[in-house]
Structure formats: structure tokens, C-alpha cells
Design an enzyme around this catalytic site. Structure first.
Site, short mmCIF file in Angstrom:
data_model
loop_
_atom_site.label_atom_id
_atom_site.label_comp_id
_atom_site.label_asym_id
_atom_site.label_seq_id
_atom_site.Cartn_x
_atom_site.Cartn_y
_atom_site.Cartn_z
N LYS A 238 1.54 -17.22 -25.79
CA LYS A 238 1.36 -17.95 -24.54
C LYS A 238 2.63 -18.06 -23.71
O LYS A 238 2.87 -19.04 -23.02
CB LYS A 238 0.77 -19.34 -24.81
CG LYS A 238 -0.55 -19.34 -25.56
CD LYS A 238 -1.54 -18.32 -24.98
CE LYS A 238 -1.94 -18.66 -23.55
NZ LYS A 238 -2.81 -17.59 -22.96
N HIS B 256 3.96 -10.53 -31.47
CA HIS B 256 4.45 -11.91 -31.36
C HIS B 256 5.48 -12.20 -32.45
O HIS B 256 5.98 -13.33 -32.53
CB HIS B 256 3.29 -12.91 -31.52
CG HIS B 256 2.35 -12.97 -30.35
ND1 HIS B 256 2.78 -12.86 -29.04
CD2 HIS B 256 1.01 -13.18 -30.29
CE1 HIS B 256 1.73 -12.97 -28.23
NE2 HIS B 256 0.66 -13.16 -28.96
N ARG C 158 9.43 -18.20 -22.13
CA ARG C 158 8.88 -19.18 -21.19
C ARG C 158 9.43 -20.55 -21.57
O ARG C 158 9.71 -20.81 -22.75
CB ARG C 158 7.36 -19.18 -21.28
CG ARG C 158 6.65 -20.04 -20.26
CD ARG C 158 5.14 -19.96 -20.46
NE ARG C 158 4.41 -20.58 -19.35
CZ ARG C 158 3.08 -20.65 -19.28
NH1 ARG C 158 2.34 -20.14 -20.26
NH2 ARG C 158 2.48 -21.22 -18.25
N SER D 166 0.27 -24.66 -22.65
CA SER D 166 -0.57 -23.46 -22.56
C SER D 166 -1.14 -23.10 -23.93
O SER D 166 -2.33 -22.75 -24.05
CB SER D 166 0.24 -22.29 -22.01
OG SER D 166 -0.55 -21.13 -21.89
N ARG E 197 -5.49 -18.84 -17.93
CA ARG E 197 -6.01 -20.16 -17.57
C ARG E 197 -5.50 -20.62 -16.21
O ARG E 197 -6.21 -20.59 -15.23
CB ARG E 197 -5.64 -21.18 -18.67
CG ARG E 197 -6.32 -22.54 -18.51
CD ARG E 197 -5.90 -23.48 -19.63
NE ARG E 197 -4.49 -23.82 -19.57
CZ ARG E 197 -3.99 -24.85 -18.89
NH1 ARG E 197 -4.79 -25.64 -18.20
NH2 ARG E 197 -2.69 -25.07 -18.89
N GLY F 118 -1.66 -20.23 -15.23
CA GLY F 118 -0.55 -19.37 -14.83
C GLY F 118 0.43 -20.04 -13.89
O GLY F 118 0.96 -19.40 -12.99
#
Length: 320
Positions: free
Chosen positions: A78, A135, A157, A165, A276, A278
């Protein structure tokens, strides 16, 4: 003859579609029979989704054979993985070395952890550059990626938006355990008791290699700020020269909204789960003051003062 070839192609596409939906139905049926505790399994200290991976797959992953020209994207869950992987596919398709001949379809598994020996063998027949991702933490990469000096684009992120998220992703994904509440999920996120372990451990594993010439780090937030600049930066990292027209086209079709609108086609019933909102700053809708302070302290102890930490611009995106 052309008509026969067209019908054969249509039949093949229909077969692929039927096979895909059959696979989805099998996954959903299997997940429905598992308790929340059974939906994740532990391998080498990290949790993985039971219906999508297995200990056998993760063992077989060590034998995966990378190529120097492969285009690999790595991120914690995510952090923009699906978004950036599609950008990579678009960049590869637009590259000059494919313009002379037909552009090959960018097939292949999205995540190496969801593959297995059979899928890895099939991937050997795919034309270069292959686009795939993981990942996994740096130390869990297939050894061949490091040996072949395959370039890896690492997407990060800010941890507060990532946690929110990830929470919604688990809440809406029938293949993952459904968290009872945001508070419960936050505790698990902070202790690494979620798929692929701790956000901070993942970040630190890549921080150690941030200066490697075969590694480039880009953030979700900088792509949101200027997608065209990000596309150009990614293409240059992989040694691909794109015209300004190509860059703008990829940026236009590669916005989060554009991919979300097309997600039913690209990701079937999971499209709206993956894509979803963003947005940047959604953490403010869920974090309590105490949780915010706990995350601030965790960031300070783990990533403050690091190059990766500086790129995340924590004070800008994670402070009230």
C-alpha cells in the site's frame, strides 16, 4: 486465414479470462474457509497471505532467475506498488527498442511472492524487459537480482497514510483477515504483525542500499506532486529515452484517477480495493493524537536523520 487467426486469438483471450475468473473463485472459496488467524502464515519471521503464497513458493523464490534488463519495483504494501508497476509497463512499452517491432504484451505475475516454480519457468519465455515486483525486504530478494545487478525501483510512502491505506485494504479484501477496528490494526501495524512485517524494518532494509547504483528510491508523494517528472526520472533510471510526448501521455493515462477508473478491467473485482482514494493526508481522518505521537516517536527513532527519512518529508506530510 486472417479471420481464422482472429477467431483463434479471441478464443485464446476468452480462455485466459475464464482461467483467471476460475482462479479468483478458487481463491475466494479457499479464503472463506479460513479463520482470521489462518489467513496469514509466518515464514522467516514475516507474515504472508495464506491464499496467495506459501512456504514452498517462498523457498522456490530463491531460485528465481532475474535478468540484468528486468524492471523491478519494490515497495511495502500500500505504498503505490500497483500504480508504479503500471507506470513501468507503460514506460517499457513506449521505449524506443520496441517501436520497430510489435509491442509485446506485458504479461507475468505482479508479485514474485505469489508465483512459484511453474510461474518462474514460464517467465523465462517472456521478452525483455520483463516487469515484475516484490514487497519483500532487501535481504529477502532472490539472490539473482543482486548478482545480475538488476535495477530495482523502490517506492516509499509516508507511514501514516500507509497505515490508513493498509487498514482499508485489509478491511475490504476478502483474502486478508478483517481487522476488528482501526485501533486494533494500528497496534499490529506498529509491531509488524501484518503482511510483510514492519513498515520500518522494510524501510531500513532498503535505506542501507539507497546509494547502490542499481537502486533508486522514489516516493508516492513526489509522484503525486509531479507525475510527468517522476515518469522521466524512472525512465532515465532504467536507461530508457522517452520523447516529451510519450512522457506526457504516460503521465496523463497514469494518474491515480485514470487507473482507478480502469481498475475493473485491470484488477477485476479487486480494483476498487486496490485503488481506493490515492490521496495524501488521509491519515488525519483516523489517527488519534496519541497514535500520531506514537508514530512520530517511531519515525524519529528509526528513520530520522537517514537519507530515506529525508526523502519522505515527514514534517511536511505527517505533522498536523
Amino acid at each position: 486465414m486472417a479471420s481464422e487467426e482472429g477467431e483463434t486469438a479471441k478464443a485464446g483471450a476468452a480462455g485466459d479470462a475464464n482461467s483467471f475468473w476460475s482462479r479468483v473463485e478458487q481463491l475466494l472459496e479457499r479464503a472463506s474457509k479460513l479463520s482470521p488467524e489462518e489467513m496469514l502464515f509466518r515464514y522467516n519471521g514475516l507474515l504472508y497471505p495464506t491464499v496467495l503464497s506459501s512456504a514452498q513458493t517462498l523457498r522456490e523464490l530463491t531460485a528465481f532467475q532475474a535478468r540484468p534488463e528486468d524492471m523491478v519495483v519494490s515497495s511495502y504494501p500500500k505504498c503505490g506498488f500497483n500504480w508504479v508497476q503500471q507506470l513501468l509497463k507503460d514506460i517499457a512499452s513506449a521505449s524506443e527498442n520496441e517501436s520497430k517491432e510489435g509491442k509485446p504484451e506485458r504479461r507475468g505475475i505482479k508479485l514474485l511472492e505469489f508465483g512459484g516454480a511453474e510461474e518462474y519457468e514460464i517467465m523465462k519465455s517472456y521478452p525483455s524487459p520483463r516487469v515484475y515486483g516484490t514487497h519483500n525486504h532487501y535481504e529477502n530478494l532472490p539472490p539473482s537480482i543482486i548478482e545480475k545487478k538488476t535495477k530495482v525501483l523502490v517506492v516509499c510512502r509516508n507511514p501514516k497514510d500507509n497505515a490508513v491505506s493498509y487498514y482499508h485494504f485489509c478491511l475490504n479484501n476478502p483474502l486478508l483477515p478483517n481487522p476488528a477496528s482501526w485501533d486494533e490494526f494500528f497496534k499490529k501495524f506498529m509491531t509488524g504483525e501484518v503482511g510483510w512485517g514492519s513498515y520500518f524494518d522494510h524501510a531500513l532494509s532498503w535505506e542501507k542500499h539507497i546509494d547502490d547504483k542499481d537502486v533508486m528510491l522514489i516516493t508516492y508523494e513526489e509522484l503525486k506532486e509531479n507525475l510527468a517528472k517522476g515518469v522521466q526520472k524512472i525512465a532515465e533510471f532504467y536507461g530508457i529515452t522517452l520523447s516529451e510526448e510519450h512522457i506526457q501521455h504516460i503521465a496523463c493515462t497514469g494518474t491515480f484517477q485514470a487507473m482507478s477508473d480502469n481498475s475493473q478491467e485491470t484488477h477485476s473485482i479487486f480494483g476498487k480495493v486496490i485503488f481506493r482514494k490515492g490521496v495524501v493526508g488521509d491519515w488525519r481522518n483516523l489517527f488519534t493524537d496519541e497514535q500520531s505521537q506514537e508514530m512520530d516517536a517511531k519515525f524519529e527513532s528509526c528513520l530520522a536523520g537517514t537519507k530515506l527519512g529525508a526523502k519522505l518529508k515527514y514534517d511536511l506530510y505527517c505533522k498536523h
